[in-house]
Design a protein around this motif. Sequence first.
Motif, PDB file in Angstrom:
ATOM      1  N   ALA A  64     -15.956  44.590  -0.124  1.00  0.00           N
ATOM      2  CA  ALA A  64     -16.204  45.965  -0.568  1.00  0.00           C
ATOM      3  C   ALA A  64     -16.135  46.138  -2.087  1.00  0.00           C
ATOM      4  N   VAL A  65     -15.566  45.173  -2.813  1.00  0.00           N
ATOM      5  CA  VAL A  65     -15.403  45.341  -4.267  1.00  0.00           C
ATOM      6  C   VAL A  65     -16.390  44.524  -5.089  1.00  0.00           C
ATOM      7  N   VAL A  66     -17.295  43.798  -4.431  1.00  0.00           N
ATOM      8  CA  VAL A  66     -18.281  42.996  -5.152  1.00  0.00           C
ATOM      9  C   VAL A  66     -19.698  43.375  -4.757  1.00  0.00           C
ATOM     10  N   GLY A  67     -20.639  43.059  -5.624  1.00  0.00           N
ATOM     11  CA  GLY A  67     -22.049  43.340  -5.371  1.00  0.00           C
ATOM     12  C   GLY A  67     -22.888  42.835  -6.531  1.00  0.00           C
ATOM     13  N   VAL A  68     -24.084  43.353  -6.622  1.00  0.00           N
ATOM     14  CA  VAL A  68     -24.981  42.972  -7.713  1.00  0.00           C
ATOM     15  C   VAL A  68     -25.745  44.197  -8.184  1.00  0.00           C
ATOM     16  N   GLY A  69     -26.206  44.140  -9.432  1.00  0.00           N
ATOM     17  CA  GLY A  69     -26.970  45.243  -9.999  1.00  0.00           C
ATOM     18  C   GLY A  69     -28.395  45.296  -9.497  1.00  0.00           C
ATOM     19  N   GLY A  70     -28.889  44.209  -8.963  1.00  0.00           N
ATOM     20  CA  GLY A  70     -30.259  44.130  -8.473  1.00  0.00           C
ATOM     21  C   GLY A  70     -30.661  42.685  -8.295  1.00  0.00           C
ATOM     22  N   LEU A  71     -31.946  42.462  -8.338  1.00  0.00           N
ATOM     23  CA  LEU A  71     -32.505  41.118  -8.210  1.00  0.00           C
ATOM     24  C   LEU A  71     -33.245  40.767  -9.489  1.00  0.00           C
ATOM     25  N   GLN A  72     -33.453  39.494  -9.715  1.00  0.00           N
ATOM     26  CA  GLN A  72     -34.364  39.102 -10.777  1.00  0.00           C
ATOM     27  C   GLN A  72     -35.740  39.579 -10.336  1.00  0.00           C
ATOM     28  N   ASN A  73     -36.510  40.126 -11.249  1.00  0.00           N
ATOM     29  CA  ASN A  73     -37.827  40.644 -10.896  1.00  0.00           C
ATOM     30  C   ASN A  73     -38.690  39.523 -10.325  1.00  0.00           C
ATOM     31  N   GLY A  74     -39.289  39.754  -9.171  1.00  0.00           N
ATOM     32  CA  GLY A  74     -40.111  38.752  -8.507  1.00  0.00           C
ATOM     33  C   GLY A  74     -39.305  37.764  -7.678  1.00  0.00           C
ATOM     34  N   ALA A  75     -38.066  38.089  -7.357  1.00  0.00           N
ATOM     35  CA  ALA A  75     -37.203  37.193  -6.581  1.00  0.00           C
ATOM     36  C   ALA A  75     -37.799  36.890  -5.218  1.00  0.00           C
ATOM     37  N   VAL A  76     -37.543  35.689  -4.753  1.00  0.00           N
ATOM     38  CA  VAL A  76     -37.948  35.291  -3.414  1.00  0.00           C
ATOM     39  C   VAL A  76     -36.757  35.526  -2.487  1.00  0.00           C
ATOM     40  N   ILE A  77     -37.009  36.203  -1.378  1.00  0.00           N
ATOM     41  CA  ILE A  77     -35.974  36.427  -0.364  1.00  0.00           C
ATOM     42  C   ILE A  77     -36.412  35.689   0.895  1.00  0.00           C
ATOM     43  N   TYR A  78     -35.560  34.775   1.325  1.00  0.00           N
ATOM     44  CA  TYR A  78     -35.846  33.934   2.490  1.00  0.00           C
ATOM     45  C   TYR A  78     -35.175  34.485   3.740  1.00  0.00           C
ATOM     46  N   ARG A  79     -35.680  34.090   4.892  1.00  0.00           N
ATOM     47  CA  ARG A  79     -35.076  34.505   6.160  1.00  0.00           C
ATOM     48  C   ARG A  79     -33.784  33.739   6.453  1.00  0.00           C
ATOM     49  N   ASP A  80     -33.680  32.520   5.960  1.00  0.00           N
ATOM     50  CA  ASP A  80     -32.506  31.670   6.155  1.00  0.00           C
ATOM     51  C   ASP A  80     -32.062  31.124   4.802  1.00  0.00           C
ATOM     52  N   PRO A  81     -30.828  30.612   4.697  1.00  0.00           N
ATOM     53  CA  PRO A  81     -30.329  30.142   3.407  1.00  0.00           C
ATOM     54  C   PRO A  81     -30.816  28.742   3.003  1.00  0.00           C
ATOM     55  N   VAL A  82     -32.118  28.533   3.128  1.00  0.00           N
ATOM     56  CA  VAL A  82     -32.767  27.299   2.665  1.00  0.00           C
ATOM     57  C   VAL A  82     -34.124  27.671   2.089  1.00  0.00           C
ATOM     58  N   ALA A  83     -34.521  27.014   1.012  1.00  0.00           N
ATOM     59  CA  ALA A  83     -35.770  27.357   0.321  1.00  0.00           C
ATOM     60  C   ALA A  83     -37.019  27.001   1.117  1.00  0.00           C
ATOM     61  N   THR A  84     -36.865  26.249   2.200  1.00  0.00           N
ATOM     62  CA  THR A  84     -38.028  25.902   3.024  1.00  0.00           C
ATOM     63  C   THR A  84     -38.219  26.873   4.191  1.00  0.00           C
ATOM     64  N   SER A  85     -37.334  27.853   4.336  1.00  0.00           N
ATOM     65  CA  SER A  85     -37.476  28.794   5.451  1.00  0.00           C
ATOM     66  C   SER A  85     -38.563  29.823   5.148  1.00  0.00           C
ATOM     67  N   ALA A  86     -38.937  30.575   6.150  1.00  0.00           N
ATOM     68  CA  ALA A  86     -39.948  31.623   5.977  1.00  0.00           C
ATOM     69  C   ALA A  86     -39.443  32.658   4.975  1.00  0.00           C
ATOM     70  N   LYS A  87     -40.385  33.278   4.283  1.00  0.00           N
ATOM     71  CA  LYS A  87     -40.032  34.275   3.266  1.00  0.00           C
ATOM     72  C   LYS A  87     -40.048  35.678   3.866  1.00  0.00           C
ATOM     73  N   LEU A  88     -38.978  36.406   3.616  1.00  0.00           N
ATOM     74  CA  LEU A  88     -38.906  37.812   3.984  1.00  0.00           C
ATOM     75  C   LEU A  88     -39.684  38.633   2.960  1.00  0.00           C
ATOM     76  N   ASP A  89     -39.576  38.249   1.687  1.00  0.00           N
ATOM     77  CA  ASP A  89     -40.299  38.891   0.587  1.00  0.00           C
ATOM     78  C   ASP A  89     -40.549  37.824  -0.472  1.00  0.00           C
ATOM     79  N   ALA A  90     -41.800  37.521  -0.746  1.00  0.00           N
ATOM     80  CA  ALA A  90     -42.147  36.456  -1.683  1.00  0.00           C
ATOM     81  C   ALA A  90     -42.104  36.900  -3.137  1.00  0.00           C
ATOM     82  N   HIS A  91     -42.031  38.213  -3.382  1.00  0.00           N
ATOM     83  CA  HIS A  91     -42.048  38.720  -4.758  1.00  0.00           C
ATOM     84  C   HIS A  91     -41.334  40.075  -4.790  1.00  0.00           C
ATOM     85  N   ALA A  92     -40.027  40.051  -4.622  1.00  0.00           N
ATOM     86  CA  ALA A  92     -39.238  41.287  -4.506  1.00  0.00           C
ATOM     87  C   ALA A  92     -39.093  41.994  -5.851  1.00  0.00           C
ATOM     88  N   GLY A  93     -39.116  43.317  -5.801  1.00  0.00           N
ATOM     89  CA  GLY A  93     -38.882  44.121  -6.997  1.00  0.00           C
ATOM     90  C   GLY A  93     -37.435  43.994  -7.448  1.00  0.00           C
TER      91      GLY A  93
END
Length: 168
Positions: free
Chosen positions: A101-130
Amino acid sequence: MLGRILLLLLLSTSGAVAAGREACDVAVDITDPDPNGANVRAEPGGALLKALKNPTSNGWIVVHLRAQQEDWFEIDRAVLIDVDQDRETVIFQGRGFVHRAVVGVGGLQNGAVIYRDPVATSAKLDAHAGGDQAVELLGCSGAFAKIRVKAGIGWTRQLCTNMVTTCS
């Protein structure tokens, strides 16, 4: 014989505690608005080691996550970023735990890749996140942070821990 039984009992008990631990290597911000600071504890829910306070008006605190155990993150250091003084100061070093509850982030790096699983070879949830969207930190695994964003729940290595600008 009794010594061996006690040793086996201790080993099996310590293994059960470690089973819920997920190792990680992620930097995040202290987002707790409490003016007394965010508590660093010796163990999840344990004795208070230190309160991480931000005495600056134009700065923030970044902590390094080493592991997650349920709603607790193990940290090994905290750094105060002071924009006015253009410096970083280590304000905690060692083993401690902070609640999710006391930690978080201000946002993402612009154009961040968000994966479905914690590996870079998994399917992408968002390939270019705001980068400027709301991000909820849920967990960590390896170099990945588990987050909730507009597109859903996924994993990324591209968090923005700069509290005064976007990471574009």
